[in-house]
Design an enzyme around this catalytic site. Structure first.
Site, PDB file in Angstrom:
ATOM      1  N   ASP A  13       0.879  -1.165   0.000  1.00  0.00           N
ATOM      2  CA  ASP A  13       0.000   0.000   0.000  1.00  0.00           C
ATOM      3  C   ASP A  13       0.920   1.218   0.000  1.00  0.00           C
ATOM      4  O   ASP A  13       1.638   1.457   0.972  1.00  0.00           O
ATOM      5  CB  ASP A  13      -0.870  -0.044   1.271  1.00  0.00           C
ATOM      6  CG  ASP A  13      -1.753   1.186   1.424  1.00  0.00           C
ATOM      7  OD1 ASP A  13      -1.595   2.136   0.627  1.00  0.00           O
ATOM      8  OD2 ASP A  13      -2.584   1.204   2.355  1.00  0.00           O
ATOM      9  N   HIS A  20      -8.563   4.808   2.676  1.00  0.00           N
ATOM     10  CA  HIS A  20      -7.802   3.577   2.394  1.00  0.00           C
ATOM     11  C   HIS A  20      -8.612   2.718   1.421  1.00  0.00           C
ATOM     12  O   HIS A  20      -8.716   1.514   1.580  1.00  0.00           O
ATOM     13  CB  HIS A  20      -7.552   2.806   3.685  1.00  0.00           C
ATOM     14  CG  HIS A  20      -6.630   3.510   4.633  1.00  0.00           C
ATOM     15  ND1 HIS A  20      -5.266   3.324   4.607  1.00  0.00           N
ATOM     16  CD2 HIS A  20      -6.871   4.405   5.620  1.00  0.00           C
ATOM     17  CE1 HIS A  20      -4.703   4.066   5.558  1.00  0.00           C
ATOM     18  NE2 HIS A  20      -5.662   4.737   6.189  1.00  0.00           N
ATOM     19  N   ASP A  54      -4.063  -1.662  -2.180  1.00  0.00           N
ATOM     20  CA  ASP A  54      -2.788  -2.355  -2.371  1.00  0.00           C
ATOM     21  C   ASP A  54      -2.462  -2.596  -3.841  1.00  0.00           C
ATOM     22  O   ASP A  54      -3.309  -3.080  -4.597  1.00  0.00           O
ATOM     23  CB  ASP A  54      -2.807  -3.713  -1.658  1.00  0.00           C
ATOM     24  CG  ASP A  54      -2.965  -3.541  -0.159  1.00  0.00           C
ATOM     25  OD1 ASP A  54      -2.126  -2.855   0.440  1.00  0.00           O
ATOM     26  OD2 ASP A  54      -3.945  -4.069   0.400  1.00  0.00           O
ATOM     27  N   GLY A 104      18.804  -5.558   0.692  1.00  0.00           N
ATOM     28  CA  GLY A 104      19.084  -6.921   0.235  1.00  0.00           C
ATOM     29  C   GLY A 104      17.884  -7.830   0.121  1.00  0.00           C
ATOM     30  O   GLY A 104      17.884  -8.767  -0.660  1.00  0.00           O
ATOM     31  N   ASN A 105      16.867  -7.604   0.940  1.00  0.00           N
ATOM     32  CA  ASN A 105      15.685  -8.467   0.919  1.00  0.00           C
ATOM     33  C   ASN A 105      14.499  -7.637   1.383  1.00  0.00           C
ATOM     34  O   ASN A 105      14.585  -6.942   2.396  1.00  0.00           O
ATOM     35  CB  ASN A 105      15.923  -9.645   1.875  1.00  0.00           C
ATOM     36  CG  ASN A 105      14.875 -10.715   1.729  1.00  0.00           C
ATOM     37  OD1 ASN A 105      13.680 -10.433   1.706  1.00  0.00           O
ATOM     38  ND2 ASN A 105      15.318 -11.956   1.602  1.00  0.00           N
ATOM     39  N   TYR A 234       0.559   0.293  15.210  1.00  0.00           N
ATOM     40  CA  TYR A 234      -0.430   0.026  14.180  1.00  0.00           C
ATOM     41  C   TYR A 234      -0.113   0.746  12.880  1.00  0.00           C
ATOM     42  O   TYR A 234      -0.015   1.963  12.853  1.00  0.00           O
ATOM     43  CB  TYR A 234      -1.836   0.418  14.655  1.00  0.00           C
ATOM     44  CG  TYR A 234      -2.861   0.106  13.604  1.00  0.00           C
ATOM     45  CD1 TYR A 234      -3.113  -1.212  13.248  1.00  0.00           C
ATOM     46  CD2 TYR A 234      -3.524   1.116  12.915  1.00  0.00           C
ATOM     47  CE1 TYR A 234      -4.013  -1.524  12.243  1.00  0.00           C
ATOM     48  CE2 TYR A 234      -4.436   0.815  11.912  1.00  0.00           C
ATOM     49  CZ  TYR A 234      -4.672  -0.502  11.578  1.00  0.00           C
ATOM     50  OH  TYR A 234      -5.552  -0.800  10.578  1.00  0.00           O
ATOM     51  N   LYS A 237      -3.489  -3.363   8.731  1.00  0.00           N
ATOM     52  CA  LYS A 237      -3.355  -4.822   8.766  1.00  0.00           C
ATOM     53  C   LYS A 237      -2.431  -5.247   7.637  1.00  0.00           C
ATOM     54  O   LYS A 237      -1.987  -4.430   6.845  1.00  0.00           O
ATOM     55  CB  LYS A 237      -4.738  -5.452   8.628  1.00  0.00           C
ATOM     56  CG  LYS A 237      -5.474  -5.517   9.945  1.00  0.00           C
ATOM     57  CD  LYS A 237      -5.072  -6.737  10.736  1.00  0.00           C
ATOM     58  CE  LYS A 237      -5.600  -6.603  12.162  1.00  0.00           C
ATOM     59  NZ  LYS A 237      -5.169  -7.722  13.003  1.00  0.00           N
ATOM     60  N   ASP A 239      -2.620  -6.981   4.814  1.00  0.00           N
ATOM     61  CA  ASP A 239      -3.394  -7.477   3.694  1.00  0.00           C
ATOM     62  C   ASP A 239      -2.595  -8.512   2.899  1.00  0.00           C
ATOM     63  O   ASP A 239      -1.631  -8.159   2.219  1.00  0.00           O
ATOM     64  CB  ASP A 239      -3.786  -6.299   2.818  1.00  0.00           C
ATOM     65  CG  ASP A 239      -4.359  -5.163   3.664  1.00  0.00           C
ATOM     66  OD1 ASP A 239      -5.081  -5.453   4.637  1.00  0.00           O
ATOM     67  OD2 ASP A 239      -4.063  -4.002   3.359  1.00  0.00           O
TER      68      ASP A 239
HETATM   69  C1  F6R Z   1      -7.678  -0.635   7.890  1.00  0.00           C
HETATM   70  C2  F6R Z   1      -7.517   0.687   7.284  1.00  0.00           C
HETATM   71  C3  F6R Z   1      -8.529   1.727   7.538  1.00  0.00           C
HETATM   72  C4  F6R Z   1      -7.977   2.784   8.486  1.00  0.00           C
HETATM   73  C5  F6R Z   1      -9.042   3.855   8.795  1.00  0.00           C
HETATM   74  C6  F6R Z   1      -8.488   4.989   9.650  1.00  0.00           C
HETATM   75  O1  F6R Z   1      -6.642  -1.497   7.509  1.00  0.00           O
HETATM   76  O2  F6R Z   1      -6.540   0.931   6.618  1.00  0.00           O
HETATM   77  O3  F6R Z   1      -9.730   1.196   8.019  1.00  0.00           O
HETATM   78  O4  F6R Z   1      -7.535   2.208   9.674  1.00  0.00           O
HETATM   79  O5  F6R Z   1      -9.524   4.424   7.598  1.00  0.00           O
HETATM   80  O6  F6R Z   1      -7.359   5.479   9.017  1.00  0.00           O
HETATM   81  P1  F6R Z   1      -6.503   6.683   9.574  1.00  0.00           P
HETATM   82  O7  F6R Z   1      -6.147   6.369  10.997  1.00  0.00           O
HETATM   83  O8  F6R Z   1      -5.332   6.699   8.655  1.00  0.00           O
HETATM   84  O9  F6R Z   1      -7.363   7.904   9.462  1.00  0.00           O
HETATM   85 MG    MG Z   2      -4.029   1.824   3.442  1.00  0.00          MG
HETATM   86 MG    MG Z   3      -4.657  -2.560   2.113  1.00  0.00          MG
END
Ligand code: F6R
Ligand code: MG
Ligand code: MG
Length: 387
Positions: A13, A20, A54, A104-105, A234, A237, A239
């Site tokens: 991503d 998102h 992504d 390298g990886n 955090y 996740k 994905d």
């Molecule tokens: C879950 C995800 C979204 C964000 C949510 C809050 O993987 O990416 O649900 O967690 O939109 O995003 P922020 O904290 O960036 O405003």
């Molecule tokens: Mg995202």
């Molecule tokens: Mg994603």
């Protein structure tokens, strides 16, 4: 050259819009152009796709897994895409590129990686599954269904090569350990672990040496990267993506897809903090909308010959999966009414890497000791029959 071919799938991503939800065309094009212009002599073919926020790069080469040049190409392509994402102000531009310099990886640097080295068959069909708004353990249920559940995969009963079962490599991603177990004999042990999907994840599936057409071969691989463990906080996740080889002593295309016909619950979704149904969708619906989801999976079907890909076929772009999508939406309606309550919201231990602990920390000074009434509780309480 040993006649082997490597399929490397690397995803990240690097920014999306409006939140998102979805990748941005010009960023996707930049990544594609970068790979195209820099892959000569390295890749024999590649394909760029996307799900939710992504970008996904499927690469074919003969350099084996963990190859630094192949990994660097993906990393640099994501870097190039990030420049465009930053210029237009995409949300979370460069989000998954957690390190400054390539070392390298690509493993441990943010992007997710699923790769396998294979001995290609005369026809080498495989499906790339790509999920958004969930975690690697989301693959446990469908991979088990495909390779170990005869109610999903009748080939396990009917096809003599499948009848012998498969070998599952399972990782304990909390303690960094792995174990190999065999079906059908270790089925209950496998299930004892993989139901705990935030701790145990299926990493690979192999055929057994007795497989007449494809002995001792890697036939499925899942990305198991945990961004939260890498970043320590955090960062979304993880994905995941997975590659599953199909047909001829392996699950048929339809047996593999069938594992997604029931929209099982996965964790992730809004803020990486909720359980929700995994909805199988075609590429045209691979965007996150309701409650930043629901979590989705796209399946692209390819065949590989002499290092070249044909396809893909967008496998879930089919009315045969309308029922699964409808059920997923019903489950969404049902779960959403629970708001921030478990089990819609994830349990405490899974919230550890979200921003919730910060909120709870702030409340700490306001906590007072509770009179636990320990003495009183020692008194025997007479229980009447029928109470
Ligand atoms: C879950 C995800 C979204 C964000 C949510 C809050 O993987 O990416 O649900 O967690 O939109 O995003 P922020 O904290 O960036 O405003
Ligand atoms: Mg995202
Ligand atoms: Mg994603």
């Amino acid at each position: 050259m040993n006649g082997k071919v490597t399929i490397s799938h690397i995803k990240a991503d690097i920014g999306s819009l409006p939140g998102h939800s979805a990748v941005y065309g010009p960023v996707l094009e930049t990544v594609e152009k970068y790979v195209k212009n820099n892959s000569s002599g390295l890749l024999s073919d590649f394909y760029i796709s996307h799900v939710g926020d992504d970008i996904q790069i499927t690469m074919i080469h003969n350099r084996g897994i963990d190859d630094s040049r192949v990994h660097k190409l993906a990393w640099d392509a994501f870097k190039a895409g990030t420049e465009v994402a930053k210029k237009v102000g995409l949300y979370g531009a460069g989000q998954d590129l957690l390190k400054d310099a390539f070392s390298g990886n690509i493993k441990g640097m943010g992007p997710g990686v699923a790769e396998m080295e294979i001995t290609p068959r005369k026809s080498e069909p495989f499906i790339v599954y790509m999920m958004d708004k969930t975690e690697p353990g989301a693959f446990n249920f469908p991979i088990y269904k495909m390779f170990a559940d005869p109610f999903n995969t009748p080939g396990l009963v009917i096809d003599n090569n499948m009848h012998e079962g498969f070998v599952f490599e399972i990782w304990d991603i909390i303690n960094g350990k792995k174990i190999e177990l065999s079906t059908p004999q270790d089925t209950y042990d496998i299930l004892a672990m993989i139901g705990s999907k935030s701790k145990y994840v299926i990493k690979r599936v192999y055929t057994k040496p007795s497989h007449e057409k494809l002995p001792d071969e890697n036939v499925a691989v899942i990305s198991t990267d945990k961004l939260s463990f890498i970043a320590g906080e955090y960062v979304g996740k993880d994905d995941p993506a997975g590659i599953v080889r199909i047909q001829s002593g392996l699950p048929a295309s339809g047996e593999s897809l069938e594992a997604f016909s029931h929209p099982f619950l996965v964790s992730g979704w809004m803020r990486g903090s909720f359980n929700g149904p995994l909805m199988p969708v075609g590429q045209k619906d691979a965007k996150m909308t309701r409650f930043d989801g629901p979590p989705r999976v796209v399946a692209l079907g390819f065949v590989l010959k002499d290092g070249k890909l044909s396809g893909p076929v967008d496998m879930f772009d089919d009315p045969a999966f309308d029922g699964a999508r409808r059920t997923a939406v019903d489950i969404v309606d049902y779960l959403r009414r629970m708001g921030p309550f478990e089990p819609h919201r994830l349990p405490d231990e899974d919230m550890e890497y979200t921003t919730l602990p910060r909120i709870l920390q702030k409340l700490q000074p306001r906590f007072q000791p509770v009179d636990t009434g320990k003495k009183a509780s020692r008194k025997k309480v007479q229980v009447r029959e029928g109470d």
